[in-house]
Design an enzyme around this catalytic site. Structure first.
Site, PDB file in Angstrom:
ATOM      1  N   ARG A 123       0.834  -1.203   0.000  1.00 14.92           N
ATOM      2  CA  ARG A 123       0.000   0.000   0.000  1.00 14.92           C
ATOM      3  C   ARG A 123       0.865   1.249   0.000  1.00 14.92           C
ATOM      4  O   ARG A 123       2.073   1.211   0.250  1.00 14.92           O
ATOM      5  CB  ARG A 123      -0.914   0.008   1.236  1.00 14.92           C
ATOM      6  N   GLY A 124       0.232   2.418  -0.217  1.00 18.66           N
ATOM      7  CA  GLY A 124       0.924   3.676  -0.041  1.00 18.66           C
ATOM      8  C   GLY A 124       0.984   4.046   1.434  1.00 18.66           C
ATOM      9  O   GLY A 124       0.310   3.456   2.277  1.00 18.66           O
ATOM     10  N   GLY A 125       1.821   5.036   1.767  1.00 23.50           N
ATOM     11  CA  GLY A 125       1.896   5.521   3.137  1.00 23.50           C
ATOM     12  C   GLY A 125       3.048   4.932   3.922  1.00 23.50           C
ATOM     13  O   GLY A 125       3.783   4.072   3.447  1.00 23.50           O
ATOM     14  N   VAL A 127       4.462   4.146   8.303  1.00 19.90           N
ATOM     15  CA  VAL A 127       4.125   3.235   9.397  1.00 19.90           C
ATOM     16  C   VAL A 127       2.793   3.608  10.041  1.00 19.90           C
ATOM     17  O   VAL A 127       2.509   4.791  10.304  1.00 19.90           O
ATOM     18  CB  VAL A 127       5.233   3.243  10.467  1.00 19.90           C
ATOM     19  N   THR A 128       1.981   2.595  10.292  1.00 19.42           N
ATOM     20  CA  THR A 128       0.754   2.786  11.052  1.00 19.42           C
ATOM     21  C   THR A 128       0.495   1.525  11.871  1.00 19.42           C
ATOM     22  O   THR A 128       1.224   0.544  11.774  1.00 19.42           O
ATOM     23  CB  THR A 128      -0.442   3.108  10.137  1.00 19.42           C
ATOM     24  N   HIS A 130      -2.570  -1.303  13.296  1.00 15.65           N
ATOM     25  CA  HIS A 130      -3.914  -1.869  13.206  1.00 15.65           C
ATOM     26  C   HIS A 130      -4.126  -2.816  14.375  1.00 15.65           C
ATOM     27  O   HIS A 130      -3.222  -3.594  14.727  1.00 15.65           O
ATOM     28  CB  HIS A 130      -4.096  -2.654  11.909  1.00 15.65           C
ATOM     29  N   GLY A 207      -7.024   0.223   2.034  1.00 22.92           N
ATOM     30  CA  GLY A 207      -8.143   1.159   2.144  1.00 22.92           C
ATOM     31  C   GLY A 207      -7.980   2.153   3.261  1.00 22.92           C
ATOM     32  O   GLY A 207      -7.147   3.041   3.181  1.00 22.92           O
ATOM     33  N   ALA A 209      -8.402   3.111   7.785  1.00 23.83           N
ATOM     34  CA  ALA A 209      -8.475   2.666   9.178  1.00 23.83           C
ATOM     35  C   ALA A 209      -8.854   3.858  10.032  1.00 23.83           C
ATOM     36  O   ALA A 209      -8.334   4.966   9.836  1.00 23.83           O
ATOM     37  CB  ALA A 209      -7.143   2.095   9.641  1.00 23.83           C
ATOM     38  N   CYS A 226       2.697   7.362  10.316  1.00 22.85           N
ATOM     39  CA  CYS A 226       2.539   8.073   9.042  1.00 22.85           C
ATOM     40  C   CYS A 226       3.659   9.065   8.780  1.00 22.85           C
ATOM     41  O   CYS A 226       3.508   9.967   7.941  1.00 22.85           O
ATOM     42  CB  CYS A 226       1.186   8.773   8.982  1.00 22.85           C
TER      43      CYS A 226
END
Length: 319
Positions: A123-125, A127-128, A130, A207, A209, A226
């Site tokens: 995906r794009g972006g 560190v995040t 979940h 997608g 979150a 991010c």
């Protein structure tokens, strides 16, 4: 844990909502000229079991592979949106690789042995995180069939999420960030929702979150999410309580993650000008998609049971 919500939503006239882009291309495409009404209803499914990230990733790829195989034979026209929670996981996007592939990612070093996994994705972006308490949405949509530009698709997802947060009495919502960062922000220093997508043959995966309960926030505090050093994660519950306190009336009930999923379903119908109906076991391609999703849920249930569940907060004892 999610429960199913077997409801059918018929689309109203295609709705143009406030989006990040002000280009004429997005405004024209949003009106769609009845394109959405010519397409099959979007299937949706609220996953009942929190998914380990590899199972969720494989589920998306399996659904796309299935669609591409059927498209080659004249089928594969059914879009689907998955609403779910993951077990504790950190991910980063394809452009955020470690400078040295033989070493740990810089952010991964920060979260070793805290109770969450770490994956580099397509995906794009950047560190995040979940995990439970956060709703994740994986729309698997054919943008070619919808005649939707990629930029507009991202804009509409962003605007949909922002409008949902505003509908809960939260004021001052920014989408995008004043500096142009994609996502939904409660202020220039607070982020409640993220977006990161991937396209394969113009079919979307990954997608959005959104943090619903405060549970994800302690996990977010361990990384620079991010890539935004001056931005911290907040939850919808935080924002609703803050807004209600300012108004002098506390909310009677704060929504659960599955309740939020159910409330988002009709928003997708409005934004994309299409009906949405629950994925069900039946004959044909939709039934085969149901089998793919059902197998992933069963695998997740088995894996979670074997591991004895998942951590509800980071383990900082070894730091």
């Amino acid at each position: 844990m999610f429960a199913s919500a077997p409801k059918l939503f018929r689309a109203a006239r295609p709705l143009l909502i406030q989006a990040a882009s002000t280009s004429g291309a997005c405004a024209t495409s949003a009106k769609a000229s009845g394109i959405g009404a010519k397409l099959p209803a979007i299937q949706y499914h609220i996953v009942r079991e929190p998914l380990p990230y590899p199972i969720g990733l494989k589920l998306q790829n399996d659904l796309i592979d299935f669609r591409l195989e059927r498209k080659a034979k004249g089928g594969g026209k059914d879009d689907i949106i998955l609403f779910l929670e993951h077990t504790p996981t950190y991910t980063t996007g394809r452009r955020d690789n470690s400078p040295n592939p033989d070493t740990l990612h810089p952010e991964e070093r920060k979260v070793q042995n805290v109770g969450a996994e770490f994956f580099i994705t397509k995906r794009g972006g950047q560190v995040t995180y979940h995990g439970p308490g956060q709703i994740v949405g994986y729309p698997i949509l054919d943008l070619n069939a919808m005649e939707n530009p990629t930029r507009c698709y991202v804009d509409w997802l962003q605007a949909l999420l922002a409008d949902y947060v505003r509908s809960k009495g939260c004021e001052g919502i920014l989408a995008p960030h004043p500096d142009g960062h994609v996502g939904v922000f409660a202020s220039p220093t607070e982020k409640v929702a993220s977006i990161g997508i991937h396209l394969r043959h113009r079919i979307t995966s990954h997608g959005f979150a959104m943090n619903i309960t405060p549970e994800p926030l302690k996990w977010f505090d361990l990384v620079m999410a991010c890539g935004l050093a001056d931005v911290r994660a907040v939850s919808l519950h935080d924002l609703m309580t803050r807004g209600a306190t300012n108004n002098g009336i506390l909310p009677n009930v704060l929504p659960s993650v599955p309740e939020v999923a159910g409330e988002m379903v009709p928003l997708f119908a409005k934004v994309f000008g299409r009906g949405l109906e629950p994925l069900a076991q039946r004959e044909g391609e939709i039934g085969e998609m149901w089998e793919i999703v059902h197998r992933a849920e069963e695998q997740a249930r088995k894996e979670n049971a074997e591991k004895g569940g998942w951590a509800t907060k980071p383990d900082l004892s070894g730091r």
